[in-house]
Design an enzyme around this catalytic site. Structure first.
Site, short mmCIF file in Angstrom:
data_model
loop_
_atom_site.label_atom_id
_atom_site.label_comp_id
_atom_site.label_asym_id
_atom_site.label_seq_id
_atom_site.Cartn_x
_atom_site.Cartn_y
_atom_site.Cartn_z
N CYS A 72 0.87 -1.17 0.00
CA CYS A 72 0.00 0.00 0.00
C CYS A 72 0.91 1.22 0.00
CB CYS A 72 -0.92 0.00 1.22
SG CYS A 72 -2.00 1.44 1.34
N HIS A 149 -1.76 -4.67 -10.61
CA HIS A 149 -2.43 -3.53 -11.23
C HIS A 149 -2.62 -3.79 -12.71
CE1 HIS A 149 -2.30 -0.35 -8.08
NE2 HIS A 149 -1.37 -1.15 -7.59
N GLU A 198 -9.68 0.47 -6.40
CA GLU A 198 -8.79 -0.34 -5.59
C GLU A 198 -9.42 -1.67 -5.23
OE1 GLU A 198 -6.12 1.07 -2.63
OE2 GLU A 198 -6.77 3.14 -2.92
N CYS A 207 -4.40 6.72 -4.65
CA CYS A 207 -3.83 5.37 -4.53
C CYS A 207 -2.35 5.47 -4.88
CB CYS A 207 -4.55 4.39 -5.45
SG CYS A 207 -3.84 2.72 -5.43
N GLY A 210 -1.20 2.72 -7.20
CA GLY A 210 -1.82 3.00 -8.49
C GLY A 210 -1.05 4.05 -9.27
#
Length: 267
Positions: A72, A149, A198, A207, A210
């Site tokens: 994260c 991703h 997410e 994010c 991201g």
């Protein structure tokens, strides 16, 4: 009672618990209960700070649906902001190095992984140009930056119905561990607009992983340069690629409030 810190990075919000002095055990049901914005504290992700045998600290992350995840980016930055100074951080997604900055932190997110089984995908495909499409979104790139991703490049990120298509892509069987969905728009060689669905949390204001994934994908396609500003609904993050291929994620993180909670009430 357990002390907690509520933080956010550009509106992507976190419940941070420090378990370095006293161990904390969390179940998926507890995380879901704590994440409830009406009857709990409410957050996109929970961050647990633990002692580490191989680094200065260990970080663990849970999404609001109760699922533990390996990485994260914004959560790492939030913890790094709290820790201050420079630190080595152990995560399930790999070792990170952090440095506190004025009003936030910069985290070395390492090198992206492009192998189909590192993302992971259900079967071999060209991750730089997936032969897949969902309702007009086509030929994305897939990669891992500690978590999976998929990134689509579009002419207008705001025009994509992310709340409708995001969960469909997240749960597609081609992604056996589900996937985070990025919708990126190239504004200039040093600027992307990004919206992210997410995995396990839904559409969030920002994010970190991201942003890193979108920049890595755009750099691989030759669309942007080394340093890129990524504009998300909650504000801007900065991603820079070093000469060794590592991607550095920088941006603000602040404390919203602190308090004490009885974790057993949310068991």
């Amino acid at each position: 009672m357990t002390r907690f810190i509520k933080m956010h990075g550009l509106g992507n919000d976190f419940l941070v618990l420090d378990a370095r002095a006293q161990p904390i055990t969390l179940s998926a049901a507890q995380v879901r209960s704590l994440a409830n914005r009406h009857t709990g504290i409410g957050f996109d992700q929970l961050v647990l700070i633990e002692p580490s045998a191989s680094a200065d600290v260990r970080l663990r992350f849970w999404n609001s649906d109760g699922g533990e995840v390996a990485a994260c980016g914004n959560g790492s930055r939030a913890a790094a902001t709290l820790l201050g100074g420079t630190h080595s951080i152990e995560t399930a997604g790999g070792r990170l190095d952090s440095a506190a900055t004025t009003g936030g932190a910069e985290v070395d997110m390492g090198q992206p992984r492009w192998e189909w089984d590192a993302v992971p995908l259900a079967y071999p495909m060209d991750t730089a140009n997936l032969p897949l499409a969902w309702e007009g979104l086509e030929h994305p790139m897939a990669l891992s930056v500690g978590n999976p991703h998929v990134v689509f490049f579009v002419a207008d990120a705001a025009a994509v119905a992310l709340e409708q298509i995001g969960p469909v892509i997240e749960h597609d069987p081609v992604f056996p561990e589900r996937v985070n969905v990025g919708i990126a728009q190239v504004v200039a060689r040093d600027h992307l607009i990004l919206r992210v669905w997410e995995r396990g949390a839904g559409a969030t204001l920002a994010c970190g992983t991201g942003a890193v994934a979108a920049v890595a994908a755009a750099q691989r396609r030759g669309l942007v340069d080394t340093a890129v500003r990524v504009s998300l609904p909650g504000g801007d993050l900065n991603v820079t690629r070093r000469d060794d291929g590592h991607l550095l994620l920088a941006g603000p993180a602040v404390i919203a409030f602190t308090g004490d909670i009885d974790l057993e009430l949310h068991a």
